[in-house]
Design an enzyme around this catalytic site. Structure first.
Site, PDB file in Angstrom:
ATOM      1  CB  SER A   1      59.889  33.856  31.051  1.00 39.73           C
ATOM      2  OG  SER A   1      61.084  33.222  31.507  1.00 39.73           O
TER       3      SER A   1
ATOM      4  CD  GLU B   1      66.234  40.558  27.249  1.00 40.83           C
ATOM      5  OE1 GLU B   1      65.423  39.880  26.630  1.00 40.83           O
ATOM      6  OE2 GLU B   1      67.456  40.341  27.213  1.00 40.83           O
TER       7      GLU B   1
ATOM      8  N   GLY C   1      63.442  35.049  23.828  1.00 43.22           N
ATOM      9  CA  GLY C   1      64.484  34.037  23.721  1.00 43.22           C
ATOM     10  C   GLY C   1      63.872  32.701  23.344  1.00 43.22           C
ATOM     11  N   GLY C   2      63.681  31.833  24.333  1.00 42.15           N
ATOM     12  CA  GLY C   2      63.218  30.466  24.088  1.00 42.15           C
ATOM     13  C   GLY C   2      62.020  30.351  23.153  1.00 42.15           C
TER      14      GLY C   2
ATOM     15  CD  GLU D   1      71.647  34.842  27.757  1.00 44.26           C
ATOM     16  OE1 GLU D   1      71.881  34.760  26.540  1.00 44.26           O
ATOM     17  OE2 GLU D   1      70.538  34.559  28.268  1.00 44.26           O
TER      18      GLU D   1
ATOM     19  CG  ASN E   1      68.828  36.817  21.739  1.00 38.84           C
ATOM     20  OD1 ASN E   1      69.604  36.260  20.960  1.00 38.84           O
ATOM     21  ND2 ASN E   1      69.208  37.212  22.946  1.00 38.84           N
ATOM     22  CD1 TRP E   2      65.671  33.188  17.128  1.00 35.74           C
ATOM     23  CD2 TRP E   2      66.771  32.637  15.250  1.00 35.74           C
ATOM     24  NE1 TRP E   2      64.801  33.339  16.063  1.00 35.74           N
ATOM     25  CE2 TRP E   2      65.448  33.015  14.903  1.00 35.74           C
ATOM     26  CE3 TRP E   2      67.640  32.267  14.227  1.00 35.74           C
ATOM     27  CZ2 TRP E   2      64.992  33.011  13.582  1.00 35.74           C
ATOM     28  CZ3 TRP E   2      67.189  32.256  12.914  1.00 35.74           C
ATOM     29  CH2 TRP E   2      65.885  32.631  12.588  1.00 35.74           C
ATOM     30  CE  LYS E   3      68.572  34.438  25.191  1.00 33.05           C
ATOM     31  NZ  LYS E   3      68.285  34.301  26.611  1.00 33.05           N
TER      32      LYS E   3
ATOM     33  CG  HIS F   1      71.350  39.392  26.052  1.00 33.12           C
ATOM     34  ND1 HIS F   1      71.553  38.445  27.023  1.00 33.12           N
ATOM     35  CD2 HIS F   1      70.051  39.259  25.646  1.00 33.12           C
ATOM     36  CE1 HIS F   1      70.428  37.754  27.198  1.00 33.12           C
ATOM     37  NE2 HIS F   1      69.503  38.229  26.377  1.00 33.12           N
TER      38      HIS F   1
ATOM     39  N   GLY G   1      64.905  32.971  30.710  1.00 36.17           N
ATOM     40  CA  GLY G   1      65.062  31.517  30.605  1.00 36.17           C
ATOM     41  C   GLY G   1      64.625  30.775  31.857  1.00 36.17           C
TER      42      GLY G   1
END
Ligand code: 13P
Length: 248
Positions: A211, A166, A232-233, A96, A9-11, A94, A172
């Site tokens: 993470s 999640e 993510g990251g 977010e 997930n590149w956000k 998600h 993150g």
């Protein structure tokens, strides 16, 4: 035996140039991944990434979808548009989106159905905040989020959907849930599905996100009810992402 899936997930990250490089890096190693590989770029780069992925096994997904089919919904993107751009997956719910955009479990369930009606595979995200975990409400929170979808879409819908656990406190933050903590919630989520259909529950992929790194992926993915990851990251660096895929 459930096949594992590793999704990036590149956000809201990247540029046309950086994404071109990232996709090339992923394509260079994805062929040897034991897990299925999925990338979810920002909407505006979907066509670019679809073209770059063409002929490969790497799957394309979006990060969000509208509940509406078309019309006066400024800024929104429909499931049929995502389909036309080459998506086969879409993230829904998600944390977010739930936290920053105020998406309720009822709205997330409608998004899930809108995606399914177009033949997109939803990756339904659920997870508790630190406060909810510390209050002992983890299972209640994630069950409510999952059951809102099951109530609207029915258990059979999970034959063509993926669930992602999640924990919000692990996203993150560098704080990963331990493999045991994650497994416990995954098993609970599978039990929620099993209360409606043992068969569907047994075939349902449940990804862990929060993470995940090349150094902790193998331990997480080895757990009985963890069928891959939502990253993510670490999905923004081809080498790290491929390192996670290799653990799949
Ligand atoms: P991180 O891997 O950066 O913690 O993000 C997880 C996530 O939110 C994926 O959807």
């Amino acid at each position: 035996m459930r096949k594992s899936l590793v999704a990036g997930n590149w956000k809201m990250n990247g540029s046309s140039a950086s994404i071109e490089e990232l996709v090339a890096g992923i394509l260079a190693g994805a062929g040897s991944s034991p897990a299925d590989v999925l990338v979810c770029p920002p909407h505006v780069y979907l066509a670019q990434v679809a073209a770059a992925l063409s002929g490969s096994n790497v799957k394309l997904g979006a990060q969000d979808v509208s509940v509406e089919a078309s019309g006066a919904f400024t800024g929104d993107v429909s499931a049929s548009m995502l389909k036309e751009m080459g998506c086969s997956y879409v993230l829904v719910g998600h944390s977010e989106r739930r936290a920053i955009h105020g998406e309720s479990s009822a709205l997330v369930a409608q998004k899930f159905v809108a995606a399914q009606n177009e033949g997109l595979i939803s990756v339904l995200c659920v997870g508790e905040t630190l406060e909810e975990r510390e209050a002992g409400n983890t299972v209640a929170v994630v069950s409510e989020q999952f059951e809102a979808v099951l109530d609207l879409a029915g258990i059979d819908a999970m034959k063509k959907a993926v669930l992602a656990y999640e924990p919000v406190w692990a996203i993150g933050t560098g704080k990963t849930a331990s493999a045991e903590q994650a497994q416990e919630v995954h098993a609970q989520l599978r039990a929620v599905a099993a209360a409606r259909s043992v068969e569907v529950a047994g075939g349902m992929q449940i990804l862990y996100g929060g993470s995940v790194k090349p150094s902790n992926a193998a331990e997480l993915f080895a757990m009985a009810d963890i069928d891959g990851g939502l990253i993510g990251g670490a999905s923004l660096q081809a080498e790290d992402f491929l390192g996670i895929c290799a653990a799949g």
